[in-house]
Motif scaffolding. Structure first.
Motif, PDB file in Angstrom:
ATOM      1  N   PRO A 197       5.059   1.223 -11.804  1.00 29.93           N
ATOM      2  CA  PRO A 197       3.597   1.118 -12.250  1.00 29.93           C
ATOM      3  C   PRO A 197       3.541   0.433 -13.823  1.00 29.93           C
ATOM      4  O   PRO A 197       4.488   0.718 -14.433  1.00 29.93           O
ATOM      5  N   ARG A 254      -2.956   2.091 -10.663  1.00 29.73           N
ATOM      6  CA  ARG A 254      -2.529   1.272  -9.549  1.00 29.73           C
ATOM      7  C   ARG A 254      -2.774   1.915  -8.232  1.00 29.73           C
ATOM      8  O   ARG A 254      -3.501   1.533  -7.398  1.00 29.73           O
ATOM      9  N   HIS A 255      -2.483   3.258  -8.073  1.00 29.05           N
ATOM     10  CA  HIS A 255      -2.478   3.713  -6.870  1.00 29.05           C
ATOM     11  C   HIS A 255      -3.885   4.139  -6.480  1.00 29.05           C
ATOM     12  O   HIS A 255      -4.414   4.142  -5.218  1.00 29.05           O
ATOM     13  N   GLU A 256      -4.809   4.261  -7.397  1.00 33.74           N
ATOM     14  CA  GLU A 256      -6.329   4.532  -7.046  1.00 33.74           C
ATOM     15  C   GLU A 256      -6.735   3.177  -6.720  1.00 33.74           C
ATOM     16  O   GLU A 256      -7.586   3.326  -5.429  1.00 33.74           O
ATOM     17  N   GLU A 258      -5.310   0.705  -4.934  1.00 31.67           N
ATOM     18  CA  GLU A 258      -4.571   0.588  -3.798  1.00 31.67           C
ATOM     19  C   GLU A 258      -5.323   1.468  -2.471  1.00 31.67           C
ATOM     20  O   GLU A 258      -5.634   1.022  -1.587  1.00 31.67           O
ATOM     21  N   GLN A 259      -5.364   2.590  -2.802  1.00 24.77           N
ATOM     22  CA  GLN A 259      -5.840   3.497  -1.989  1.00 24.77           C
ATOM     23  C   GLN A 259      -7.198   3.203  -1.560  1.00 24.77           C
ATOM     24  O   GLN A 259      -7.610   3.248  -0.500  1.00 24.77           O
ATOM     25  N   ARG A 276      -1.638  -3.483   3.581  1.00 25.26           N
ATOM     26  CA  ARG A 276      -0.493  -3.221   2.378  1.00 25.26           C
ATOM     27  C   ARG A 276      -0.010  -4.422   1.845  1.00 25.26           C
ATOM     28  O   ARG A 276       0.206  -4.735   0.794  1.00 25.26           O
TER      29      ARG A 276
END
Length: 297
Positions: A197, A254-256, A258-259, A276
């Motif tokens: 991250p 980043r994960h927010e 991407e999700q 992905r």
């Protein structure tokens, strides 16, 4: 039988693939486990697992396979291999469920690539193993279903049964390809570990900048959700490129991003693995590009 399996082990070792014995007629390692380790010989300084004890030494191979009809295991990580395991569906009574080979071929077609021509074996169950030379500098792990349904991979921490081995279900046989081709870049993009991250900036994120970033993400999700056939992947790619700056600047994790975009892409019919790969490629570029711009400023 001993000479047949010995030759199979030596043939794999000649290719530079590290082998170890599997119990006769099975797919299970023949080496002792940690609980039963005598702490002698190869394990004198501590227990060594099958991945550590796998070898290309022809003398060690002859000694081992001279004692019993061991099947041959190939430790994929030390061998520099990434093996794609195309499995057969279970309980496929009517024969209508697609197998791993069909699913993988469909994925290749959707991404605009031919099914790679590489060393390939047929497994005892009727599936296939596709052998690829893993790229240097990237430590790939095993996956299950990450690429597509019934498509698993074996790398570090994994092994495959070598051609020439025999189980009650049938033999493992080479079917095509003299050498293991390099792992295709599009497949690597799906399998390689996610980048670390991006660190948040030293200054606190203001409420106003977070609200602006959330609004931008909502707009991009709606753009992807409204995509028609033929526009879906391009819109997902553009959305990820647009959102990368908010990650680079510390406005959003980043994960927010991407999700949210993964969910939107799947909702319009894109395969999860394709989402992905597209998101990873676009976000990696955008984050790096915007981070350089921020540092330069």
């Amino acid at each position: 039988m001993n000479s047949h399996l010995l030759n199979a082990a030596l043939a794999a070792a000649v290719r530079g693939w590290h082998v170890f014995p599997l119990r006769p007629g099975t797919k299970r390692p023949a080496l002792h486990g940690e609980a039963a380790c005598p702490r002698t010989g190869a394990c004198e300084t501590g227990h060594r697992k099958w991945e550590q004890r796998a070898t290309t030494d022809p003398d060690r191979i002859r000694t081992t396979w001279g004692t019993d009809a061991f099947n041959v295991g190939i430790a994929t990580g030390p061998s520099g291999l990434l093996v794609v395991d195309l499995d057969m569906p279970k309980d496929n009574i009517n024969g209508e469920a697609p197998d791993g080979a069909a699913t993988f071929a469909a994925l290749c077609e959707r991404t605009g690539h031919a099914v790679p021509d590489t060393y390939r074996t047929r497994t005892a169950s009727g599936g296939q193993h596709l052998y690829f030379a893993a790229p240097s500098g990237v430590r790939l792990a095993n996956t299950a279903g990450t690429v597509a349904p019934l498509v698993d991979t074996r790398a570090w921490g994994g092994y495959v049964v070598a051609a020439g081995s025999i189980t009650p279900a049938g033999p493992y046989e080479t079917v095509s390809g003299p050498v293991a081709a390099s792992l295709p870049s599009w497949l690597l993009s799906i399998l390689k570990p996610a980048p670390r991250p991006v660190q948040a900036p030293s200054v606190p994120v203001t409420v106003q900048s977070r609200r602006y970033a959330d609004t931008a993400l909502g707009n991009e999700v709606r753009n992807v959700s409204g995509a028609q056939l033929g526009q879906r992947e391009a819109r997902l790619f553009r959305a990820a490129r647009a959102m990368g700056r908010f990650i680079a600047w510390g406005n959003l994790p980043r994960h927010e991003v991407e999700q949210a975009l993964q969910k939107a892409g799947e909702a319009v019919g894109l395969p999860p693995s394709q989402c992905r790969a597209t998101l990873r490629s676009a976000l990696d570029w955008s984050i790096a590009h915007n981070q350089r711009r921020r540092d330069a400023a």
